[in-house]
Design a protein around this motif. Structure first.
Motif, short mmCIF file in Angstrom:
data_model
loop_
_atom_site.label_atom_id
_atom_site.label_comp_id
_atom_site.label_asym_id
_atom_site.label_seq_id
_atom_site.Cartn_x
_atom_site.Cartn_y
_atom_site.Cartn_z
N THR A 99 0.84 -1.20 0.00
CA THR A 99 0.00 0.00 0.00
C THR A 99 0.88 1.25 0.00
O THR A 99 2.09 1.16 0.04
CB THR A 99 -0.95 -0.02 1.21
OG1 THR A 99 -0.21 -0.44 2.36
CG2 THR A 99 -2.10 -0.98 0.98
N PRO A 124 -5.40 -2.58 -2.99
CA PRO A 124 -5.25 -2.14 -1.60
C PRO A 124 -5.72 -3.20 -0.60
O PRO A 124 -5.23 -3.23 0.54
CB PRO A 124 -6.14 -0.90 -1.51
CG PRO A 124 -6.33 -0.44 -2.91
CD PRO A 124 -6.26 -1.67 -3.77
N HIS A 153 -5.25 -1.37 12.65
CA HIS A 153 -4.22 -2.32 12.22
C HIS A 153 -3.23 -2.59 13.33
O HIS A 153 -3.14 -1.84 14.31
CB HIS A 153 -3.47 -1.78 11.00
CG HIS A 153 -4.24 -1.91 9.72
ND1 HIS A 153 -5.17 -0.98 9.32
CD2 HIS A 153 -4.23 -2.87 8.76
CE1 HIS A 153 -5.70 -1.37 8.16
NE2 HIS A 153 -5.16 -2.50 7.80
N HIS A 154 -2.42 -3.63 13.11
CA HIS A 154 -1.27 -3.96 13.96
C HIS A 154 -0.30 -2.77 14.01
O HIS A 154 -0.30 -1.93 13.09
CB HIS A 154 -0.57 -5.20 13.39
CG HIS A 154 -0.16 -5.03 11.96
ND1 HIS A 154 1.08 -4.59 11.60
CD2 HIS A 154 -0.84 -5.18 10.78
CE1 HIS A 154 1.17 -4.50 10.28
NE2 HIS A 154 0.01 -4.85 9.76
N LYS A 157 2.55 -1.53 11.12
CA LYS A 157 2.17 -0.97 9.82
C LYS A 157 2.87 0.38 9.60
O LYS A 157 2.89 1.22 10.49
CB LYS A 157 0.64 -0.80 9.74
CG LYS A 157 0.16 -0.38 8.37
CD LYS A 157 -1.34 -0.61 8.20
CE LYS A 157 -1.85 -0.10 6.87
NZ LYS A 157 -1.18 -0.75 5.71
N SER A 162 -4.68 3.57 5.99
CA SER A 162 -4.47 2.34 5.23
C SER A 162 -4.91 2.52 3.78
O SER A 162 -5.73 3.39 3.46
CB SER A 162 -5.30 1.21 5.86
OG SER A 162 -6.67 1.45 5.64
N GLY A 163 -4.36 1.67 2.90
CA GLY A 163 -4.78 1.68 1.50
C GLY A 163 -6.27 1.41 1.37
O GLY A 163 -6.94 1.98 0.51
N THR A 164 -6.79 0.56 2.24
CA THR A 164 -8.22 0.22 2.20
C THR A 164 -9.07 1.45 2.52
O THR A 164 -10.09 1.70 1.87
CB THR A 164 -8.52 -0.90 3.22
OG1 THR A 164 -7.60 -1.97 2.99
CG2 THR A 164 -9.94 -1.40 3.10
N ALA A 213 -6.18 -6.55 10.71
CA ALA A 213 -6.66 -5.53 9.75
C ALA A 213 -8.18 -5.45 9.87
O ALA A 213 -8.88 -6.44 9.65
CB ALA A 213 -6.25 -5.91 8.33
O1 LIG Z 1 -0.71 -3.47 6.51
C1 LIG Z 1 -1.65 -4.29 6.59
O2 LIG Z 1 -1.67 -5.20 7.42
C2 LIG Z 1 -2.77 -4.17 5.65
N1 LIG Z 1 -2.68 -3.29 4.69
C3 LIG Z 1 -3.64 -3.05 3.68
C4 LIG Z 1 -4.14 -1.61 3.79
O3 LIG Z 1 -3.32 -0.70 4.01
O4 LIG Z 1 -5.33 -1.39 3.62
C5 LIG Z 1 -4.73 -4.09 3.62
C6 LIG Z 1 -5.14 -4.63 4.96
O5 LIG Z 1 -5.87 -3.65 5.60
C7 LIG Z 1 -3.93 -5.07 5.76
#
Ligand SMILES: O=C(O)C1=N[C@H](C(=O)O)C[C@H](O)C1
Ligand SMILES: NC(=O)C1=CN([C@@H]2O[C@H](COP(=O)(O)OP(=O)(O)OC[C@H]3O[C@@H](n4cnc5c(N)ncnc54)[C@H](OP(=O)(O)O)[C@@H]3O)[C@@H](O)[C@H]2O)C=CC1
Length: 264
Positions: A99, A124, A153-154, A157, A162-164, A213
């Protein structure tokens, strides 16, 4: 047979992608690319079967030495962009899960893919449930235009939001005109309290150990709210999407951004 290279094979996603590729009948894992070359083999990676596959320190050497149809990149934002350019320059079809791509990146890379008549995908989120969550949010936003996106997210990251979350906001932008949300005179007593702002929609990024996620889209209307939520409990949730993207990219001559364009 599709010859596939995975970049980032020791990572959370890369590990699962390597397993998926080796377990798929029509896929051949021809190599992996990892900047930490030397002193390890695939069997040192936790949960990985013993695999006799070359490990390259960089993509240039890999493309020079082995036959590659598809590059699956699951690394980090700066590297993913570099790898995607390199793949297209070498006639290889990239499937990018990494992402952190901007609109300008997508536009530039689409032009490049089309000029070379090569298929490419930037996805994404590969999880079917996440794609449905984004599409349902887009449907709902047509009727309920006040939207807040909370992604969790964890804490390893690198990118935020996030890309989503960005893709969700972009899908909603297609059906919603820019709109100021909240009180027109609201102020932030603490900078960042209202999160990121895209056309008045707010995005809040939570980073915590223990999370994988997750995303909730909350839409508000007169006397009601609607919450649409998706949770990935582990990285296997993304693998059917990675497999579909690897198959589909072989038949494309442009860059497709988002799994929603290729699922039935
Ligand atoms: O870094 C992650 O773990 C994820 N990244 C993606 C995002 O940025 O959306 C997809 C998912 O959410 C997991
Ligand atoms: N599209 C989707 O559905 C999903 C996308 N993602 C995205 O995928 C990416 C990876 O996520 P995740 O697996 O959790 O991250 P990890 O940090 O677990 O894995 C990334 C891996 O890439 C390695 N790496 C770094 N630089 C290079 C390089 N130059 N060449 C090869 N490998 C390199 C890292 O090694 P080292 O740690 O030694 O630096 C690490 O092993 C992120 O951008 C994330 O947002 C994640 C989940 C789902």
């Amino acid at each position: 047979m599709i010859n596939i290279v995975v970049a980032g094979p020791r990572g959370n996603m890369g590990k699962e992608a390597v397993k998926m590729v080796t377990e798929t009948e029509d896929f051949q894992l021809t190599a992996v690319v990892d900047h930490k070359n030397g002193g390890w083999t695939m069997k040192d990676v936790e949960g990985m079967p013993s695999l006799d596959v070359p490990i390259f320190e960089n993509l240039e050497t890999c493309f020079h030495d082995v036959d590659v149809d598809v590059l699956v990149d699951l690394t980090r934002p700066d590297i993913g962009k570099k790898h995607m350019e390199l793949a297209l320059d070498n006639g290889v079809r990239p499937v990018i899960g990494t992402t952190g791509f901007t609109d300008e990146d997508v536009k530039r890379l689409r032009e490049k893919a089309e000029s070379k008549r090569l298929g490419a995908m930037i996805v994404p989120n590969f999880a079917i449930g996440a794609v449905l969550m984004m599409k349902f949010s887009q449907m709902a936003a047509k009727y309920m235009q006040d939207v807040e996106i909370i992604e969790q997210h964890h804490d390893r990251k690198l990118d935020a939001p996030s890309g989503t979350a960005i893709k969700t906001a972009q899908l909603i932008q297609e059906v919603r005109d820019p709109k100021v949300q909240g009180h027109p005179e609201e102020t932030e007593e603490l900078s960042g309290s209202r999160g990121a702002n895209i056309d008045g929609m707010h995005i809040h990024s939570v980073r915590l150990p223990g999370r994988v996620a997750h995303q909730e889209v909350i839409l508000g209307g007169e006397g009601q709210t609607l919450s649409i939520r998706h949770d990935s409990m582990n990285r296997t949730s993304f693998m059917p999407g990675v497999k579909l993207a690897c198959e589909t990219v072989m038949n494309l001559e442009t860059l497709v951004y988002g799994l929603e364009h290729i699922i039935e």
